[in-house]
Design a protein around this motif. Structure first.
Motif, PDB file in Angstrom:
ATOM      1  N   VAL A 326      -4.460   3.683 -29.017  1.00 16.27           N
ATOM      2  CA  VAL A 326      -3.441   2.631 -29.049  1.00 16.27           C
ATOM      3  C   VAL A 326      -2.409   3.013 -30.102  1.00 16.27           C
ATOM      4  O   VAL A 326      -2.703   3.051 -31.284  1.00 16.27           O
ATOM      5  N   SER A 327      -1.221   3.320 -29.655  1.00  9.70           N
ATOM      6  CA  SER A 327      -0.149   3.739 -30.563  1.00  9.70           C
ATOM      7  C   SER A 327       1.070   2.863 -30.314  1.00  9.70           C
ATOM      8  O   SER A 327       1.016   1.893 -29.553  1.00  9.70           O
ATOM      9  N   GLU A 328       2.175   3.251 -30.920  1.00  6.30           N
ATOM     10  CA  GLU A 328       3.412   2.511 -30.681  1.00  6.30           C
ATOM     11  C   GLU A 328       3.853   2.602 -29.219  1.00  6.30           C
ATOM     12  O   GLU A 328       4.615   1.770 -28.746  1.00  6.30           O
ATOM     13  N   HIS A 329       3.357   3.624 -28.513  1.00  5.44           N
ATOM     14  CA  HIS A 329       3.657   3.729 -27.078  1.00  5.44           C
ATOM     15  C   HIS A 329       2.889   2.697 -26.262  1.00  5.44           C
ATOM     16  O   HIS A 329       3.201   2.491 -25.083  1.00  5.44           O
ATOM     17  N   SER A 330       1.879   2.072 -26.875  1.00  5.22           N
ATOM     18  CA  SER A 330       1.091   1.068 -26.170  1.00  5.22           C
ATOM     19  C   SER A 330       1.798  -0.273 -26.087  1.00  5.22           C
ATOM     20  O   SER A 330       1.384  -1.146 -25.307  1.00  5.22           O
ATOM     21  N   VAL A 331       2.825  -0.457 -26.895  1.00  8.33           N
ATOM     22  CA  VAL A 331       3.445  -1.775 -27.035  1.00  8.33           C
ATOM     23  C   VAL A 331       3.995  -2.278 -25.704  1.00  8.33           C
ATOM     24  O   VAL A 331       3.928  -3.476 -25.398  1.00  8.33           O
ATOM     25  N   ASN A 332       4.542  -1.370 -24.888  1.00  4.52           N
ATOM     26  CA  ASN A 332       5.130  -1.778 -23.610  1.00  4.52           C
ATOM     27  C   ASN A 332       4.180  -1.611 -22.437  1.00  4.52           C
ATOM     28  O   ASN A 332       4.598  -1.711 -21.277  1.00  4.52           O
ATOM     29  N   LEU A 333       2.899  -1.344 -22.717  1.00  2.75           N
ATOM     30  CA  LEU A 333       1.917  -1.189 -21.656  1.00  2.75           C
ATOM     31  C   LEU A 333       1.117  -2.476 -21.492  1.00  2.75           C
ATOM     32  O   LEU A 333       0.994  -3.264 -22.418  1.00  2.75           O
ATOM     33  N   ASP A 334       0.557  -2.645 -20.312  1.00  2.30           N
ATOM     34  CA  ASP A 334      -0.389  -3.735 -20.080  1.00  2.30           C
ATOM     35  C   ASP A 334      -1.780  -3.123 -20.074  1.00  2.30           C
ATOM     36  O   ASP A 334      -2.332  -2.806 -19.020  1.00  2.30           O
TER      37      ASP A 334
END
Length: 833
Positions: A326-334
């Motif tokens: 879980v990284s900053e790229h996870s913020v826009n993921l569901d």
């Protein structure tokens, strides 16, 4: 010792899958196991690539039952790259080792930079010696890119060599042996025209039932290429490269891969997006520079250091794997956070309650990631409401295991490998997962002050969970108490009463106490909202005054069972038999999977005072001493250090720690009273994955909750940080093995809070530029720290509540704290067993 390097100086096929899991590279969007690029799945190797939130469902017959399983899908393999000298055998590490032609081997994971390096020196059957060096990244800068650089040196020969660089979509989910026999194929292939650019490859697939489109593109370039051809088979496409090698002159092949799905934002068609990304990506060195720069920024935010090299190396590895999942790229993921990360297929990639152990670290450094994980739960609130309604209840009943759409994914049967019998599994009765979700929402708000999230999403979650448990609680007029029947607590060794046909237990203390706490906090959350929003939410949820009174009444009159001066795990626990701990240890050695041992003997742990993992004692982990005392006092029960000490001392020796999470919880609790034992338990948890204490299960995926939990223990237990109210509360419990602990935090919008704990002092600095001061509480003192200022005090030693716990007097466990063979904290094994 380098605190940033995990290295292996030889090749060991017996531990290769463990290394593949520990050397996984990822960026929060997707991750790839640290498998050898030339090795297909099978035997010692299991290459796997997993995209966050991408599940597929398949039906099967197991033990005469129709079941379906949602799996985190093993995606097309972008790694394949094979090498051989002309007319020689292809590089095969296992064959080279077996034939004595593997001259040297080293694998090194640099967690500071997120780079996996492999150095191989091999001699083929014709006596030609070659050296192969590989570097691999999964870009933390661009979430869709990964790259592999391979440099070959012909040490004592000149001539041509062949390279095959491919994309393989023929993969299946076969990473866990006990799942085999169930449907493994989750991908269907579509015929894909190859691009005009001869350097590029494209592979398109779709998941079978969830119909997610996946596209992987790759660009391959060589520094001494003489010829290249492209060929494709069903589900596979590759480049055949011919290289001209001269003795002692290195030749480099760069492979850049791009991964996209039909779920991605701002993408018209995932295949075209993948091709464009692969074509436009720079060379390996440019990608590496941006990637390492991104990791550098992450590590500044993850500042946590101790003056103990081996401990620091393990903590760095654990933070690394958390940030890859879980990284900053996870913020826009569901996507939720799978119990085994994006590192393997154990538990089918399902989401349990592990965010309870993961969110505290993220909240104090990356609150936007913590918020995104809570949004995963909020989006599945409708499914939780439907589950509650199907059970005849109001509110929201969250599942013990979750995947794509929020339905209950928990297995209903599991196999005991000792007896060979298929057994009914009641793990779905662990309703307490909803309480953990509500608790996570409130802790997030306490640490961030994010009133917008609380108003738009968080309070709704809390109220619906509270509504479910208030409805689940039955009123007993004879005692003027509320009771909860037919559930399981965190201890999965107890799922029913001896002689009772129906599953479930009555008045699990952990569930009941946490219910009372959540009911009160849900009303606190509602009261914290602006009046207009509070009114809107009550109207939308049809939350009446009568129902609020019900919340208050249940929170004031919840039944908590007791026996022998301690909190009972559940009603009837006192009537269970004592286990012959010494006898079972003498006969079996490792008894962590006591449930399997007893069932194979025709018995059951339901008959005994023997727990798999912390249950009652979880209360001392999730609630502060003051919070637990407050709940018990409001319920009218005895509270305080004497009760806590008795309860802890009673259950510790009656728990066999069949879960890495259990050792972690016990280390936390004992840090208040028995520093040496707590430290040993902490080390047991800290190194459990690195040393594969679970006898092979780490190779199926790391235990992410335990990894994050060890880091959180250093932060919230050793440094003593909590965020109650609007004050940063400090109560350090620094182990004697640690001379200095440093960490950086974010708290309620403040980006720069630096804290130092030494054996003689505690220091907090608020970096310049902060917009407002923060309040800090230590012992009886509360003070305000201005931006740019430092607060410092002598560290006061001495034991804090609860009172000294005497475990040795209880006998059964008696010093057997550090033992191999930890298993994970789940209800049996998934349905394939």
């Amino acid at each position: 010792m380098n605190r940033w390097i995990l290295s292996y100086d030889d090749y060991d096929p017996g531990t290769e899958r463990l290394r593949e899991a520990l050397c996984t590279l990822g960026n929060g969007y997707f991750a790839t196991r640290g498998a050898a690029p030339e090795s297909p799945a099978g035997g010692a190797h299991y290459p796997g690539t997993y995209i966050a939130g991408c599940y597929d469902r398949q039906a099967a017959e197991v033990a005469g039952r129709h079941i379906d399983n949602a799996d985190l899908v093993n995606m097309p393999n972008w790694l394949p790259l094979a090498f051989r000298a002309a007319d020689g055998e292809w590089l095969d590490i296992d064959h080279a080792q077996a034939s004595g032609r593997l001259l040297s081997y080293r694998q090194e994971l640099d967690v500071r930079r997120g780079v996996l390096t492999r150095l191989v020196r091999v001699r083929d059957s014709r006596g030609r010696t070659s050296r192969v060096a590989q570097r691999r990244i999964v870009s933390m800068h661009d979430p869709h890119l990964a790259a592999l650089e391979t440099t070959v040196v012909a040490e004592d020969w000149s001539g041509t060599a062949q390279i095959v660089s491919a994309l393989d979509g023929r993969v299946v989910n076969a990473g866990v042996a006990r799942y085999r026999g169930l449907p493994e194929a989750h991908l269907k292939h579509t015929k894909t025209a190859q691009p005009d650019d001869p350097e590029l490859l494209l592979l398109r697939t779709r998941t079978n039932s969830s119909d997610i489109g996946i596209a992987v593109a790759a660009r391959t370039r060589a520094s001494a290429q003489t010829a290249a051809t492209r060929r494709s088979e069903h589900g596979w496409t590759g480049h055949d490269l011919t290289l001209d090698l001269r003795e002692g002159v290195p030749v480099t092949v760069e492979k850049v891969a791009a991964v996209f799905t039909s779920r991605d934002h701002a993408v018209e068609e995932c295949g075209r997006a993948a091709l464009a990304a692969a074509a436009d990506a720079g060379g390996f060195d440019a990608l590496l520079e941006r990637h390492t720069s991104a990791w550098s920024r992450l590590w500044r935010r993850c500042q946590l250091s101790v003056d103990h090299a081996e401990v620091q190396r393990a903590l760095n590895l654990h933070i690394f794997h958390l940030m890859q999942t879980v990284s900053e790229h996870s913020v826009n993921l569901d996507a939720g956070v799978p119990a085994r990360g994006l590192h393997g297929e154990a538990y089918r990639g399902h989401v349990f309650w592990d965010e309870l152990f993961i969110l505290p670290f993220l909240t104090m450094r990356f609150p936007q990631i913590a918020r995104a994980l809570l949004m995963y739960r909020w989006r599945r609130l409708p499914a939780a409401r439907r589950a509650a309604a199907a059970a005849g209840r109001r509110g929201a009943m969250y599942p013990w295991q979750s995947a794509a759409d929020g339905r209950e994914e928990t297995q209903r049967v599991h196999l005991n490998p000792r007896s060979g019998r298929w057994l009914t599994d009641h793990s779905h009765l662990q309703r307490h997962v909803g309480l953990a979700i509500a608790l996570n929402v409130w802790r997030y708000y306490e640490a961030t002050g994010d009133i917008e999230f609380l108003g738009e999403h968080g309070t709704e979650i809390m109220l619906e969970v509270a509504r479910f448990f208030a409805d689940l609680a039955d009123y007993d007029r004879s005692t003027d108490r509320y009771r909860i029947h037919g559930v399981m607590g965190p201890d999965e060794y107890h799922d029913a009463y001896p002689g009772r046909d129906e599953p479930g237990l009555d008045n699990n203390a952990y569930t009941n106490v946490l219910t009372a706490w959540v009911l009160r906090r849900s009303l606190d959350a509602l009261a914290a909202l602006p009046e207009d929003r509070r009114k809107e939410l009550r109207e939308r949820l049809t939350l009446t005054r009568q129902e609020i009174i019900r919340f208050e009444d249940v929170a004031r009159k919840m039944h908590v069972p007791f026996h022998d001066g301690v909190i009972s795990q559940f009603d009837g626990y006192a009537e269970l038999k004592e286990l012959d701990w010494a006898g079972y240890r003498e006969r079996y050695g490792d008894i962590r999977r006591l449930d399997r041992i007893l069932e194979a003997e025709g018995d059951s742990p339901n008959h005994y005072k023997a727990s798999k993992q912390a249950d009652v004692l979880m209360l001392f982990y999730v609630l502060s001493p003051g919070e637990l005392d407050d709940v018990l006092r409001q319920l009218g029960y005895e509270h305080g250090p004497a009760l806590a000490a008795r309860t802890i001392g009673y259950y510790l020796p009656r728990t066999c720690d069949g879960s890495t999470l259990s050792s972690l919880v016990h280390a936390w609790i004992l840090a208040r009273t028995d520093g040496d034992t707590a430290w040993n338990l902490f080390l047991e948890s800290l190194f459990s994955d690195i040393n594969d204490a679970q006898h092979g299960t780490t190779g199926e995926g790391v235990h992410l909750g335990a990894m994050a939990g060890t880091v959180d223990l250093v932060q919230r237990c050793h440094a003593g940080i909590s965020t109650r109210g609007r004050t940063l509360q400090l109560e350090p419990r620094l182990p004697t093995a640690i001379g200095e602990l440093r960490l950086g935090l974010r708290y309620r919008g403040h980006w720069g809070i630096d804290m130092t704990c030494r054996q003689d002092l505690i220091r907090v600095t608020l970096r310049p530029g902060a917009t407002s001061p923060i309040r800090v509480s230590y012992r009886a003192e509360e003070t305000e720290i201005q931006p740019g200022a430092t607060w410092e005090r002598p560290l006061q030693h001495g034991r804090t509540e609860p009172a000294q716990v005497d475990v040795a007097l209880q006998g059964p466990r008696n010093g057997l704290w550090s033992r191999p063979g930890v298993t994970d904290g789940r209800g049996g094994d998934p349905s394939a067993e």
